[in-house]
Design a protein around this motif. Structure first.
Motif: not given
Length: 249
Positions: A96-108
Motif C-alpha cells: 500500500t502507498l500511503y498519503g499524498g495523491e494515494y491517500g488524500p484523507d490521511l491528514a484528516t
C-alpha cells in the motif's frame, strides 16, 4: 452471539440465519462453519449463500424445497458444527502507498485522532485484519480488528468516484475499494494490486475467513512492481495466520 440462532423468512425464496447482533470472531467462525456444512451437505434447492457480519441469507427454489423443510435441515446441520473442520486461515500481504495523491484523507485521519501521519500508517500496518465478508462491490473486503486509535467518521459528503484499490477508514472499520465506485470512506492509501480481475483464473483475490496485512511501500517499490502488475504475474505474499502472533512472517 444469540443463545439460539434465529431463522427468519425473507420472502418465499430466501431464509436468514441470524447468529447475533454484533461483529465478533465467534460469530464469524459459526457463519463460516455453517456455510461449509451446507456446501458439504449439498441440499437440493439451495442456489446461493450470502454471509454477512452476523447472519447468512440462504436463497432457495421453493419448487424444489419448502421453507419449512429447509429450516429443518439447517437446524440439523447446526447441531453438527463441532464436527466441521475449517481450513487454516492465511494472511495476504497487501502492498500500500500511503498519503499524498494515494491517500488524500490521511491528514484528516491523523488530525482527528491527534496523531502524526506516520503514526497512523504504523498503526494501520501493525494489525492482521480478519476478512469478515466480501460485498458492496465484487471483492470488497469488510475487515475487522482495526486499532480504535485511528477510527474516523465517514465523509460528510461521499465522493462520486473513488479509484479501485483505494484503502479507507470508516468509523472503526477499514477496507479496500475493489473497483472504481462512489464512497464515503476516508482514503488513507492505495494498493496497485487488483482485488477483482474478471479475466483472471481466480477473479476475487481475497476470501472471507482469511486475513489481510497492509504493508507500506514507496513509490520506488511501486515502480519495481509495475511490470509484474501489467503482465498479471504479480503475486501477493502470503503466510499462515498464527493466533496471538506478531503479524510478521
Amino acid at each position: 452471539m444469540y443463545e439460539t440462532t434465529r431463522y427468519l423468512a425473507a420472502g418465499d425464496h430466501a431464509l436468514v440465519m441470524e447468529f447475533g447482533n454484533e461483529i465478533a470472531d465467534a460469530i464469524n467462525q459459526k457463519i463460516r462453519a455453517m456455510s461449509l456444512a451446507i456446501e458439504q451437505e449439498n441440499i437440493q434447492g439451495i442456489s446461493e449463500l450470502v454471509p454477512t457480519y452476523r447472519s447468512m441469507m440462504i436463497h432457495y427454489d421453493p419448487l424444489m424445497i419448502s421453507g419449512e423443510n429447509l429450516t429443518r435441515q439447517l437446524r440439523r446441520l447446526e447441531q453438527q458444527l463441532a464436527d466441521i473442520q475449517l481450513p487454516p486461515p492465511r494472511v495476504t500481504v497487501i502492498p500500500t502507498l500511503y498519503g499524498g495523491e494515494y491517500g488524500p484523507d490521511l491528514a484528516t485521519v491523523a488530525g482527528h485522532n491527534q496523531l502524526t501521519e506516520a503514526a497512523v500508517i504504523e498503526k494501520h500496518t501493525s494489525r492482521e485484519y480478519l476478512i469478515y465478508m466480501l460485498g458492496f462491490t465484487p471483492g470488497f473486503p469488510y475487515l475487522g480488528g482495526m486499532d480504535p486509535a485511528i477510527a474516523t467518521p465517514r465523509l460528510a459528503t461521499p465522493r462520486t468516484k473513488i479509484r479501485g484499490g483505494s484503502v479507507g477508514i470508516a468509523g472503526s472499520q477499514t477496507g479496500i475499494y475493489s473497483i472504481d465506485s462512489p464512497g464515503g470512506w476516508q482514503l488513507i492509501g492505495w494498493t496497485p494490486v487488483p482485488l477483482y480481475d474478471p479475466e483472471a483464473a481466480t477473479p476475487i483475490l481475497l476470501k472471507a475467513g482469511n486475513y489481510v496485512k497492509f504493508e507500506a511501500v514507496s513509490q520506488a517499490d511501486y515502480e519495481a512492481m509495475k511490470p509484474q502488475l501489467q503482465n498479471r504475474t504479480y503475486t501477493c505474499r502470503e503466510y499462515p495466520f498464527i493466533p496471538g502472533g506478531d503479524g510478521h512472517a
